[in-house]
Design a protein around this motif. Structure first.
Motif, PDB file in Angstrom:
ATOM      1  N   CYS A  25      36.902  36.987  41.804  1.00 46.95           N
ATOM      2  CA  CYS A  25      38.305  37.303  42.111  1.00 46.95           C
ATOM      3  C   CYS A  25      38.313  38.612  42.885  1.00 46.95           C
ATOM      4  CB  CYS A  25      39.115  37.501  40.829  1.00 46.95           C
ATOM      5  SG  CYS A  25      39.240  36.060  39.791  1.00 46.95           S
ATOM      6  N   VAL A  27      40.724  41.877  43.575  1.00 45.56           N
ATOM      7  CA  VAL A  27      41.906  42.620  43.150  1.00 45.56           C
ATOM      8  C   VAL A  27      42.156  43.719  44.177  1.00 45.56           C
ATOM      9  CG1 VAL A  27      42.925  44.064  41.349  1.00 45.56           C
ATOM     10  CG2 VAL A  27      41.383  42.194  40.710  1.00 45.56           C
ATOM     11  N   ILE A  87      45.969  39.634  43.162  1.00 47.35           N
ATOM     12  CA  ILE A  87      44.685  39.055  42.775  1.00 47.35           C
ATOM     13  C   ILE A  87      44.570  37.682  43.419  1.00 47.35           C
ATOM     14  CG2 ILE A  87      43.197  38.353  40.858  1.00 47.35           C
ATOM     15  CD1 ILE A  87      44.864  40.267  39.080  1.00 47.35           C
ATOM     16  N   ALA A 105      44.155  41.704  36.022  1.00 48.79           N
ATOM     17  CA  ALA A 105      42.975  40.855  36.214  1.00 48.79           C
ATOM     18  C   ALA A 105      42.408  40.428  34.866  1.00 48.79           C
ATOM     19  CB  ALA A 105      41.912  41.590  37.029  1.00 48.79           C
TER      20      ALA A 105
END
Length: 162
Positions: free
Chosen positions: A52, A54, A73, A109
């Motif tokens: 991911c 962020v 995100i 997150a």
């Protein structure tokens, strides 16, 4: 004769001011070109598979000691996983606003289930602080520690300056 010299001195003084102004303008134009070329536009890059990304950013208004921060995100396909924004009051400076946004982005997150995180920030002082031990002596020491601890909650965590 003295009167003529005074007049010439006045003309010379005006000419020197004009040339100095032109040189200053030329230097400013050169600096603008350098700044433009040094700050090339960088497009957002998708993270690698299973990661991911962020991204956080913040603003700061010194006259009211307030600001706002936000986080986005995205997954490896660039799809939005989550986004949030928040207002902040009683801020010391822009660094504090950036650190609050960073903390809030990493908390987001965590609750969305990200395990491998690339954390992108655009504030160089915060980036440098997070990669050093100097944060414990900084006005944002508590936030510095919290951001570092939040990073440990992910199986993989990279901080990147963009």
């Amino acid at each position: 004769m003295r009167e003529g010299m005074g007049r010439n001195y006045g003309i010379q003084k005006i000419a020197v001011k004009h040339v100095a102004s032109m040189v200053e303008e030329l230097l400013c134009l050169s600096m603008e070109r350098l700044n433009r070329s040094a700050r090339r536009k960088q497009n957002w890059q998708k993270p690698v598979k299973e990661w991911c990304k962020v991204n956080t950013d913040a603003s700061f208004i010194s006259s009211s000691a307030s600001g706002a921060g936000g986080a986005v995100i995205r997954d490896e396909e660039g799809r939005l996983i989550a986004a949030a924004s928040k207002r902040y009051k009683h801020l010391e400076d822009a660094l504090m606003a950036e650190a609050l946004a960073a903390r809030d982005g990493l908390m987001l997150a965590g609750v969305t289930g990200c395990e491998k995180v690339i954390f992108e920030i655009d504030n160089l002082p915060l980036f440098n602080l997070l990669h050093s031990e100097a944060g414990e002596r900084n006005v944002i020491a508590g936030l510095w520690q919290e951001i570092r601890e939040l990073g440990k909650n992910f199986s993989d965590f990279i901080i990147s300056f963009v």
